[in-house]
Design a protein around this motif. Structure first.
Motif, mmCIF file in Angstrom:
data_model
loop_
_atom_site.group_PDB
_atom_site.id
_atom_site.type_symbol
_atom_site.label_atom_id
_atom_site.label_comp_id
_atom_site.label_asym_id
_atom_site.label_seq_id
_atom_site.Cartn_x
_atom_site.Cartn_y
_atom_site.Cartn_z
ATOM 1 N N UNK A 30 0.830 -1.205 0.000
ATOM 2 C CA UNK A 30 0.000 0.000 0.000
ATOM 3 C C UNK A 30 0.863 1.253 0.000
ATOM 4 N N UNK A 31 1.910 1.296 0.848
ATOM 5 C CA UNK A 31 2.751 2.493 0.882
ATOM 6 C C UNK A 31 3.556 2.657 -0.395
ATOM 7 N N UNK A 32 3.833 1.574 -1.091
ATOM 8 C CA UNK A 32 4.532 1.671 -2.374
ATOM 9 C C UNK A 32 3.606 2.126 -3.500
ATOM 10 N N UNK A 33 2.301 2.160 -3.232
ATOM 11 C CA UNK A 33 1.344 2.602 -4.239
ATOM 12 C C UNK A 33 0.881 1.507 -5.180
ATOM 13 N N UNK A 34 1.328 0.277 -4.962
ATOM 14 C CA UNK A 34 0.979 -0.812 -5.871
ATOM 15 C C UNK A 34 -0.486 -1.221 -5.756
ATOM 16 N N UNK A 35 -1.050 -1.168 -4.546
ATOM 17 C CA UNK A 35 -2.457 -1.535 -4.393
ATOM 18 C C UNK A 35 -3.358 -0.529 -5.095
ATOM 19 N N UNK A 36 -3.040 0.741 -4.966
ATOM 20 C CA UNK A 36 -3.841 1.772 -5.634
ATOM 21 C C UNK A 36 -3.726 1.626 -7.139
ATOM 22 N N UNK A 37 -2.535 1.303 -7.633
ATOM 23 C CA UNK A 37 -2.346 1.099 -9.075
ATOM 24 C C UNK A 37 -3.165 -0.093 -9.559
ATOM 25 N N UNK A 38 -3.217 -1.157 -8.758
ATOM 26 C CA UNK A 38 -4.029 -2.322 -9.123
ATOM 27 C C UNK A 38 -5.506 -1.958 -9.156
ATOM 28 N N UNK A 39 -5.953 -1.167 -8.188
ATOM 29 C CA UNK A 39 -7.357 -0.741 -8.167
ATOM 30 C C UNK A 39 -7.685 0.123 -9.387
ATOM 31 N N UNK A 40 -6.775 1.006 -9.753
ATOM 32 C CA UNK A 40 -7.004 1.846 -10.929
ATOM 33 C C UNK A 40 -7.041 1.012 -12.204
ATOM 34 N N UNK A 41 -6.196 -0.009 -12.287
ATOM 35 C CA UNK A 41 -6.211 -0.890 -13.460
ATOM 36 C C UNK A 41 -7.531 -1.656 -13.534
ATOM 37 N N UNK A 42 -8.019 -2.133 -12.378
ATOM 38 C CA UNK A 42 -9.321 -2.815 -12.367
ATOM 39 C C UNK A 42 -10.449 -1.852 -12.730
ATOM 40 N N UNK A 43 -10.372 -0.629 -12.237
ATOM 41 C CA UNK A 43 -11.398 0.364 -12.564
ATOM 42 C C UNK A 43 -11.432 0.648 -14.059
ATOM 43 N N UNK A 44 -10.244 0.760 -14.683
ATOM 44 C CA UNK A 44 -10.185 1.022 -16.119
ATOM 45 C C UNK A 44 -10.589 -0.201 -16.938
ATOM 46 N N UNK A 45 -10.088 -1.361 -16.542
ATOM 47 C CA UNK A 45 -10.296 -2.569 -17.345
ATOM 48 C C UNK A 45 -11.626 -3.248 -17.137
ATOM 49 N N UNK A 46 -12.090 -3.320 -15.899
ATOM 50 C CA UNK A 46 -13.315 -4.062 -15.596
ATOM 51 C C UNK A 46 -14.474 -3.105 -15.338
ATOM 52 N N UNK A 47 -14.307 -2.200 -14.399
ATOM 53 C CA UNK A 47 -15.272 -1.157 -14.065
ATOM 54 C C UNK A 47 -16.674 -1.698 -13.783
#
Length: 189
Positions: free
Chosen positions: A54-71
């Motif tokens: 989470x502090x590295x920002x990887x979880x947020x990046x994964x959430x953004x990828x899911x939001x863009x790809x799956x939504x």
């Protein structure tokens, strides 16, 4: 967690200061010998790893990828539930809490897709789906939960036996539960 253990230890020693030394069963070192520390340290390590991601920002990046790809809230929560059959649900839910912070009314109103963002408010559809999917998804495979792994050892259940006899029942319950939540959503509950 370790600070709480230290406070508990100090409090226990203070409360039992008048207990004779030969009655060691109530002392913290004896109590800790009976506790499965490897499991506690495993969960501490997993939660620390989730915090690092989470502090590295990887979880947020994964959430953004899911939001863009799956939504789609049902697809995202359903995929997380299926992932829960392999990864224990405690760290998985902790990761999801880092991926999708609870939205407030201002965040929902400011977002481009308010209907989608509304699922992430407190007690929103995503959080209800996540609790169902992560909890139930852990039963799809016997290795998906710590309890399943313990049962494998105690009852001598093999992975193949569980897969043949139980996994399809768990999958049927998982799909039926998601369908019921979807019907409730359509009905306006």
């Amino acid at each position: 967690m370790m600070i709480a253990l230290g406070v508990l230890w100090a409090l226990s020693e203070w409360m039992n200061r008048r207990v004779p030394a030969d009655a060691a069963a109530v002392r913290m070192p004896e109590v800790l010998r009976r506790v499965d520390l490897s499991t506690i340290l495993f969960f501490l390590g997993i939660l620390m790893a989730v915090g690092a991601l989470e502090s590295a920002g990887l979880l947020r990046a994964a959430a953004q990828a899911l939001d863009r790809g799956v939504h789609e809230v049902f697809a995202v929560a359903g995929a997380i539930g299926l992932l829960s059959s392999v990864i224990d649900n405690v760290p998985l839910v902790a990761a999801c809490m880092g991926m999708y912070p609870v939205a407030d009314a201002a965040t929902v109103a400011a977002g481009a897709d308010a209907a989608y963002r509304m699922a992430f408010v407190a007690d929103g559809l995503f959080w209800r789906l996540l609790s169902f999917c992560a909890g139930t998804g852990g039963s799809l495979l016997i290795i998906g939960s710590a309890a399943g792994v313990v049962v494998m050892g105690i009852e001598r259940i093999t992975f193949a036996w569980y897969l043949r006899r139980i996994a399809w029942l768990a999958l049927a319950g998982y799909v039926a539960g998601m369908a019921l939540i979807w019907i409730e959503r359509l009905a306006g509950f």
